[in-house]
Design a protein around this motif. Sequence first.
Motif, mmCIF file in Angstrom:
data_model
loop_
_atom_site.group_PDB
_atom_site.id
_atom_site.type_symbol
_atom_site.label_atom_id
_atom_site.label_comp_id
_atom_site.label_asym_id
_atom_site.label_seq_id
_atom_site.Cartn_x
_atom_site.Cartn_y
_atom_site.Cartn_z
ATOM 1 N N PHE A 101 0.727 -1.213 0.003
ATOM 2 C CA PHE A 101 -0.121 0.125 0.056
ATOM 3 C C PHE A 101 0.817 1.353 -0.124
ATOM 4 N N LYS A 102 0.492 2.230 -0.743
ATOM 5 C CA LYS A 102 1.451 3.343 -0.862
ATOM 6 C C LYS A 102 0.275 4.403 -0.928
ATOM 7 N N SER A 103 0.307 5.400 -0.166
ATOM 8 C CA SER A 103 -0.853 6.370 -0.022
ATOM 9 C C SER A 103 -0.632 7.458 -0.821
ATOM 10 N N THR A 104 -1.698 8.159 -1.260
ATOM 11 C CA THR A 104 -1.742 9.419 -2.089
ATOM 12 C C THR A 104 -2.112 10.644 -1.518
ATOM 13 N N SER A 105 -2.845 10.454 -0.316
ATOM 14 C CA SER A 105 -3.144 11.603 0.563
ATOM 15 C C SER A 105 -3.829 11.258 2.046
ATOM 16 N N PHE A 106 -3.613 12.128 2.695
ATOM 17 C CA PHE A 106 -4.020 11.782 3.958
ATOM 18 C C PHE A 106 -4.894 13.290 4.537
ATOM 19 N N ASP A 107 -5.986 13.141 5.243
ATOM 20 C CA ASP A 107 -6.578 14.549 5.677
ATOM 21 C C ASP A 107 -6.862 14.358 7.324
ATOM 22 N N GLY A 108 -6.479 13.326 7.865
ATOM 23 C CA GLY A 108 -6.555 13.325 9.237
ATOM 24 C C GLY A 108 -7.504 12.199 9.708
ATOM 25 N N GLU A 109 -8.547 12.019 8.694
ATOM 26 C CA GLU A 109 -9.665 10.899 8.859
ATOM 27 C C GLU A 109 -9.488 9.920 7.891
ATOM 28 N N GLU A 110 -9.013 9.961 6.647
ATOM 29 C CA GLU A 110 -9.345 9.361 5.544
ATOM 30 C C GLU A 110 -7.785 9.285 4.795
ATOM 31 N N LEU A 111 -7.405 8.077 4.685
ATOM 32 C CA LEU A 111 -6.046 7.659 3.985
ATOM 33 C C LEU A 111 -6.474 7.223 2.639
#
Length: 180
Positions: A101-111
């Motif tokens: 898994f490689k993230s593209t965004s995180f806003d504090g509640e959704e990865l």
Amino acid sequence: MKALLLTSAAVLVSTSAIAADYQVDPAHSFVTFEVGHLGVSTTAGRFNEFEGSFNLAEDSQSGSAEFTIQAASVDTNHEARDKHLRSPDFLDVKQFPTITFKSTSFDGEELKGDLTIHGITKPVSFDVEKIGEGSDPWGGYRAGFEASTTIKRSEFGVSYFIPGVTDETEIEVFIEGIRQ
């Protein structure tokens, strides 16, 4: 199957000027999954070999993560089933040894990010809850999160015995990271 989701080393890329890098503590981090069985029960499992890292902004509202799971470490507490899950019918661990898994965004509640299972990469979104952070007794600093999502395993090329084993696979990730 759901635990398939989290394979890779977690690296959070912050949009904030102040950020911290964390290494996943494998002794306190887990990837689990649940699938339905024959419409009468739920089968749970986990992956025993999981690593990663993340970078988290000081306000915990931005960052990114990267995780790697060793697919052969699947464990449902039943040796014959685990052997079958490692076979070409399911994870085909000889051909596809890792789940990433490689993230593209995180806003504090959704990865959000890209999950690769069985050689197929698809975008997924995890609901994330921060459990806490603070100093540990050994002079380090830790942060912990729980994340969950549901995937359709057939979208990753794992379609054996649907609907006897449900297509929908719930995945939960429990992360404790040590600040580097």
